[in-house]
Enzyme design. Sequence first.
Site, PDB file in Angstrom:
ATOM      1  N   ARG A 240       0.850  -1.185   0.000  1.00 18.32           N
ATOM      2  CA  ARG A 240       0.000   0.000   0.000  1.00 18.32           C
ATOM      3  C   ARG A 240       0.890   1.240   0.000  1.00 18.32           C
ATOM      4  O   ARG A 240       1.869   1.321   0.759  1.00 18.32           O
ATOM      5  CB  ARG A 240      -0.903   0.020   1.236  1.00 18.32           C
ATOM      6  CG  ARG A 240      -2.077  -0.933   1.156  1.00 18.32           C
ATOM      7  CD  ARG A 240      -3.076  -0.511   0.066  1.00 18.32           C
ATOM      8  NE  ARG A 240      -4.257  -1.357  -0.025  1.00 18.32           N
ATOM      9  CZ  ARG A 240      -4.392  -2.379  -0.864  1.00 18.32           C
ATOM     10  NH1 ARG A 240      -3.413  -2.733  -1.672  1.00 18.32           N
ATOM     11  NH2 ARG A 240      -5.523  -3.066  -0.897  1.00 18.32           N
ATOM     12  N   GLU A 269      -4.110   7.453  -5.287  1.00 19.79           N
ATOM     13  CA  GLU A 269      -4.319   6.742  -6.560  1.00 19.79           C
ATOM     14  C   GLU A 269      -5.634   7.173  -7.182  1.00 19.79           C
ATOM     15  O   GLU A 269      -6.612   7.315  -6.429  1.00 19.79           O
ATOM     16  CB  GLU A 269      -4.327   5.227  -6.318  1.00 19.79           C
ATOM     17  CG  GLU A 269      -2.988   4.725  -5.829  1.00 19.79           C
ATOM     18  CD  GLU A 269      -2.963   3.231  -5.520  1.00 19.79           C
ATOM     19  OE1 GLU A 269      -3.972   2.540  -5.789  1.00 19.79           O
ATOM     20  OE2 GLU A 269      -1.946   2.760  -5.006  1.00 19.79           O
ATOM     21  N   HIS A 288      -1.164   0.381 -10.056  1.00 18.20           N
ATOM     22  CA  HIS A 288      -1.770  -0.588  -9.112  1.00 18.20           C
ATOM     23  C   HIS A 288      -2.350  -1.793  -9.865  1.00 18.20           C
ATOM     24  O   HIS A 288      -3.560  -2.038  -9.841  1.00 18.20           O
ATOM     25  CB  HIS A 288      -2.849   0.084  -8.247  1.00 18.20           C
ATOM     26  CG  HIS A 288      -3.160  -0.701  -6.999  1.00 18.20           C
ATOM     27  ND1 HIS A 288      -3.539  -0.121  -5.808  1.00 18.20           N
ATOM     28  CD2 HIS A 288      -3.151  -2.041  -6.747  1.00 18.20           C
ATOM     29  CE1 HIS A 288      -3.757  -1.057  -4.894  1.00 18.20           C
ATOM     30  NE2 HIS A 288      -3.520  -2.238  -5.448  1.00 18.20           N
TER      31      HIS A 288
HETATM   32  C1  DGY Z   1      -5.941  -5.984  -3.062  1.00 17.95           C
HETATM   33  O1  DGY Z   1      -6.656  -6.943  -3.342  1.00 17.95           O
HETATM   34  O2  DGY Z   1      -5.958  -5.444  -1.957  1.00 17.95           O
HETATM   35  C2  DGY Z   1      -5.031  -5.491  -4.137  1.00 17.95           C
HETATM   36  O3  DGY Z   1      -4.377  -4.334  -3.787  1.00 17.95           O
HETATM   37  C3  DGY Z   1      -5.804  -5.297  -5.416  1.00 17.95           C
HETATM   38  O4  DGY Z   1      -4.894  -5.338  -6.476  1.00 17.95           O
END
Ligand code: DGY
Length: 326
Positions: A240, A269, A288
């Site tokens: 993250r 984002e 992402h």
């Molecule tokens: C999640 O599933 O948390 C991922 O970041 C999505 O790509």
Amino acid sequence: MTRKNILVFRELPPDQLARLQAEHTVVQADPKKDRAAFDAALAQAQGLIGSSFPIDAAVLDRAPKLEVVSSVSVGVDNYALDELHRRGIVLCHTPGVLDETVADTVFALLMATSRRVVELSNLVREGRWQKNIGEDLFGFDVHGKTLGLLGFGRIGQAIARRAALGFGMPVLYHTRRPVDLAVQAPALQGHAHHRPLDQLLAQSDFVVAMLPLSDSTRGMVDAGLFAQMKPGAVFINGGRGATVDEPALLAALDSGHLRAAGLDVFAREPLPAESPLRTHARVTPLPHIGSATHETRHAMARLAVDNLLAVLAGRQPAAPYDLGAA
Ligand code: DGY
């Protein structure tokens, strides 16, 4: 069985949407496109399914009938966990089905940063390959280098397997307590080693952050941690964005202390146009895409639908998130 009201707040594959429609009344409303329609459907919804939108206390206040939120993601940082817990609303997510795909993405960033894949591909595409490249454009080896993992859950372990078994890389990891490899990751026995954070940072050629976002990890990878990394190290973030102090990362790249960064996630984002991370010469940014393959996004949607249908039918879902432990 009584039909209930489901609000789908992000697009689902047609076959998974059809499973919901077969049993319940479904409204699709993307709050980023039509907030009024989303709010109107919230008032009646017993089930919510989607991702990438904050479900906070204000949203929950508008959803008095809500029984379950099913996230099409493994990360749950978009949800007000304490509020869900307090209101007795079940939260489900999609662990397990995306591990290998996210690990592939992280490895793509290791390769791209070290072998300068994007930069050198652009050189060819732009007609600038007019002689054999010289040392100024050489990359660095990935195989045999030391990988340090911040976060050693299922995805971290999938990255470690690629590194240790495929690329002959010694793997170090930092977690509060060492993982029992014999039980949880037998393939990594003898290959992955628990280290205190300072030792991991000082010894790793690649530092990969796979941290979930919580109050304890927000901004955790800061100037102090970058300073402890080996000169010339590469930093990769596949967890993250907000776990990293981005100005501190930029300073570490600008000073030349870090050789490069590969980033799939950002504090904001989509990445704002004015962010220096977007065009920085030492940064390989991705939008992402950790889990963004046809197969894996479909598997995530299927698991999220399984979870939602189970809770609405009074059954135990396959992947509830433990709100009591949050
Ligand atoms: C999640 O599933 O948390 C991922 O970041 C999505 O790509």
